[in-house]
Design an enzyme around this catalytic site. Sequence first.
Site, PDB file in Angstrom:
ATOM      1  CE1 TYR A 141      -2.447  -1.401  -1.275  1.00 23.66           C
ATOM      2  CE2 TYR A 141      -0.328  -1.295  -2.390  1.00 23.66           C
ATOM      3  CZ  TYR A 141      -1.345  -0.682  -1.667  1.00 23.66           C
ATOM      4  OH  TYR A 141      -1.232   0.639  -1.348  1.00 23.66           O
ATOM      5  CE  LYS A 166      15.417   1.261 -30.461  1.00 23.40           C
ATOM      6  NZ  LYS A 166      15.178   0.444 -31.654  1.00 23.40           N
TER       7      LYS A 166
END
Length: 363
Positions: free
Chosen positions: A254, A34
């Site tokens: 940042y 999956k």
Amino acid sequence: MKLAAAEINLSALRHNLRRIKALAPRAKVMAVLKANAYGHGLVTIAQHLQDADAFAVARIDEALALRAGGLTKPIVLLEGFFNANDIPILLANNFQTVIHNEYQLNALESAKLDAPIATWLKVDTGMHRLGIEPEQLDSFYNRLKSSENVKPQVNLMTHFSCADDVENSKTKVQLNKFTQLVDNKNESLCLANSAGIIGWPESHNDWVRPGLMLYGVSPMQEQVGAHHGLQPVMRLTTRVIAIRSLPANEPVGYGGRWQSKHATQLAIVAMGYGDGYPRHAKNGTPVMIRNQRFGIVGSVSMDMITVDIGDNKAGIAVGDEVEMWGPNLPVEEVAAYADTIPYELLCNVTPRVSYEYVDKNQA
Ligand SMILES: *Cc1c(COP(=O)(O)O)cnc(C)c1O
């Protein structure tokens, strides 16, 4: 110069499947593919699992992609179908379905089909996610057994919630409950995910359902794949794109989330959350450059990460390769620095990363 690359080692993949078979020698293997084979590439991974007995996916689209890719093994839909209109698609493509609720049972019983479908009846033994209640087992089982739309063998399964922790008694409770419930039924049984395969041999039974360990990663807490003889399949790399000098007491990135204590050098590497690298990786999360570990500093940005390389004794230069995780730096470790699990990091690798499939023997 190739930036942000995932090298997928198919020889490691095959090694891990052999390792699973050595750990659970009597069980058949349903390889769990999956989420794009946990970020490794659905069809290519499936093509190199010739020795698996079946594949398992979460969604019908994933199963259809495997058939479109030419894969012919049985495919199990771990959550079954969600719409009765999909039942003929299951039959036409030889998909096996999990049955975990009344809607699915009713729909399957009343479908107009030319041939029966293979089923896995899922019972909830304590995970409390999918599965019928233990009290419903006999009634669901008998109805499936007597439906012409269902193949005579009704496989039985359950799923563990805490198998990654060998100290947790919950797995024994689930195991005992399941064993009691299915005691009088002569059917194929399937319980173990990767953690069950490694930590709970008594759960192996007829089928096992490994996902994570196929990709060489440990499902057990505080351990890495190598502890269990597994080899990492993915090697995520990029390159240094700049070397900078930073004076003492200056912030980086940042929000200025990190500040230098003394003068140092920084390597700027071309990888960020736009590639799937976790934005929440803490200061100090390791990366490998020139066979040495260095810690990242400051916020991970979309395309770049800053790495503190100190006085750069290692002689790191623009263009050097950086391993973000892989055989030299377990993804389990990076996940711990980012307060998450390796499953999430592998699944999150984005399409911007270029994939390359190789066959390399790992020592
Ligand atoms: C994802 C999944 C697995 C595989 O789990 P791993 O921990 O990756 O081995 C097995 N069974 C079910 C029902 C799953 O959803």
